[in-house]
Write a protein that holds these residues in place. Structure first.
Motif, mmCIF file in Angstrom:
data_model
loop_
_atom_site.group_PDB
_atom_site.id
_atom_site.type_symbol
_atom_site.label_atom_id
_atom_site.label_comp_id
_atom_site.label_asym_id
_atom_site.label_seq_id
_atom_site.Cartn_x
_atom_site.Cartn_y
_atom_site.Cartn_z
ATOM 1 N N ILE A 163 63.133 19.532 -47.956
ATOM 2 C CA ILE A 163 63.547 18.877 -46.730
ATOM 3 C C ILE A 163 64.353 19.910 -45.923
ATOM 4 C CG2 ILE A 163 65.806 17.980 -47.540
ATOM 5 C CD1 ILE A 163 63.440 15.622 -45.979
ATOM 6 N N LEU A 164 64.196 19.920 -44.611
ATOM 7 C CA LEU A 164 64.962 20.832 -43.768
ATOM 8 C C LEU A 164 65.675 19.979 -42.732
ATOM 9 C CD1 LEU A 164 62.149 23.498 -43.284
ATOM 10 C CD2 LEU A 164 64.170 23.734 -44.746
ATOM 11 N N THR A 165 66.767 20.495 -42.209
ATOM 12 C CA THR A 165 67.483 19.675 -41.234
ATOM 13 C C THR A 165 67.195 20.158 -39.805
ATOM 14 O OG1 THR A 165 69.427 20.995 -41.604
ATOM 15 C CG2 THR A 165 69.330 18.909 -42.778
ATOM 16 N N VAL A 189 59.247 9.413 -39.753
ATOM 17 C CA VAL A 189 59.945 10.407 -38.936
ATOM 18 C C VAL A 189 59.513 11.815 -39.344
ATOM 19 C CG1 VAL A 189 62.232 11.160 -38.144
ATOM 20 C CG2 VAL A 189 61.917 8.803 -38.939
ATOM 21 N N GLU A 190 59.229 12.657 -38.351
ATOM 22 C CA GLU A 190 58.814 14.047 -38.614
ATOM 23 C C GLU A 190 59.625 14.996 -37.741
ATOM 24 O OE1 GLU A 190 56.655 15.753 -40.772
ATOM 25 O OE2 GLU A 190 57.575 17.426 -39.706
ATOM 26 N N ARG A 191 60.036 16.144 -38.313
ATOM 27 C CA ARG A 191 60.875 17.085 -37.572
ATOM 28 C C ARG A 191 60.083 18.206 -36.895
ATOM 29 N NH1 ARG A 191 61.632 21.878 -40.248
ATOM 30 N NH2 ARG A 191 63.478 22.434 -39.062
ATOM 31 N N ASP A 194 65.060 14.419 -36.862
ATOM 32 C CA ASP A 194 65.475 14.780 -38.217
ATOM 33 C C ASP A 194 65.574 13.485 -39.027
ATOM 34 O OD1 ASP A 194 66.801 15.379 -40.556
ATOM 35 O OD2 ASP A 194 68.261 16.710 -39.615
ATOM 36 N N GLY A 195 64.657 13.334 -39.969
ATOM 37 C CA GLY A 195 64.552 12.072 -40.707
ATOM 38 C C GLY A 195 65.681 11.800 -41.679
ATOM 39 N N THR A 196 66.509 12.820 -41.966
ATOM 40 C CA THR A 196 67.617 12.558 -42.894
ATOM 41 C C THR A 196 68.657 11.617 -42.270
ATOM 42 O OG1 THR A 196 68.733 14.577 -42.206
ATOM 43 C CG2 THR A 196 67.362 14.730 -44.168
#
Ligand code: SAH
Length: 218
Positions: free
Chosen positions: A213-215, A114-116, A142-144
């Motif tokens: 990591i960014l959301t 997953v990529e944002r 958003d991969g989180t």
């Protein structure tokens, strides 16, 4: 023949073998991981202007203030994730250029990554198609949040540093599964999380340096 596959020296098998020997001398022991790395043409994933450095042990810019991880870190994280066993379904958070996903694709049955950042997602899709990595499935999100629709995963790998372990990812880790991520604020440490019937077990490993990591999506 595709220009990017052509015989410019840096893409030769000899250059790749040298990278494998270097990884061995740096302590990577899992032959399955070394074989997977040797099977993936790393120069396909970097900008053509940087292709001559693709097999050096360095991280390289891939645009949008992001980098492709250095080969040693990719090897180390996958070695820890695999722990000598067969990986069935793996989740990667942070596709970036798609290189690590491609290596994972060599040794797992299925890889979900997953990529944002949309342009990175698109570029990685093209590169993975070019090397015919059919078992690597990308998504732009958003991969989180993970991929609850296809969970659980035997392995989860985060390619960007977190200050805490995203709860959704813990929930999506299978029993007997392993998660590996860079964790920390000022200082980051590679962290291994194992899940069994008793719960989650966390071990702190070597110090590392990853982009945060960014959301949300970008
Ligand atoms: N595995 C990559 C390294 C990528 S660098 C490779 O082989 O090239 C880390 C990546 O994580 C960046 O592309 C960044 O955009 C992405 N990222 C950061 N936060 C994210 C999030 N919440 N969800 C998905 N991707 C994220």
């Amino acid at each position: 023949m595709n220009v990017r596959h052509s015989g410019i020296g840096m893409t030769s098998q000899r250059t790749r073998s040298r990278m494998i020997e270097r990884l061995r001398s740096q302590g990577i022991q899992d032959e399955v991981v070394l074989e997977a790395i040797s099977a993936v043409p790393r120069h396909i994933f970097v900008d053509e202007a940087l292709a001559s450095r693709a097999y050096d042990d360095v991280s390289l810019p891939i645009g949008h203030a992001q980098t492709i991880s250095q080969p040693y870190i990719v090897a180390r994280m996958i070695e820890l994730l695999r722990n000598g066993g067969q990986l069935n379904r793996v989740l990667e958070v942070g596709t970036g250029c798609g290189y690590q996903a491609a290596v994972l694709g060599q040794l797992a049955f299925e890889v979900y990554s997953v990529e944002r950042i949309q342009p990175l997602f698109k570029r990685a899709s093209i590169s993975l198609k070019e090397i015919q990595a059919r078992n690597v499935i990308l998504s732009y999100a958003d991969g989180t949040m993970g991929r609850p629709d296809v969970a659980p995963f035997n392995g989860i790998i985060m390619a960007a540093a977190a200050t805490h372990v995203p709860r959704a990812l813990l929930e999506q880790l299978a029993l007997g599964g392993r998660m590996i991520l860079p964790l920390g604020t000022q200082e980051q440490f590679l962290t291994l999380i194992e899940r069994d019937e008793q719960g989650f077990h966390e071990s702190r490993l070597e110090a590392v340096k990853f982009v945060p990591i960014l959301t949300g999506k970008a």
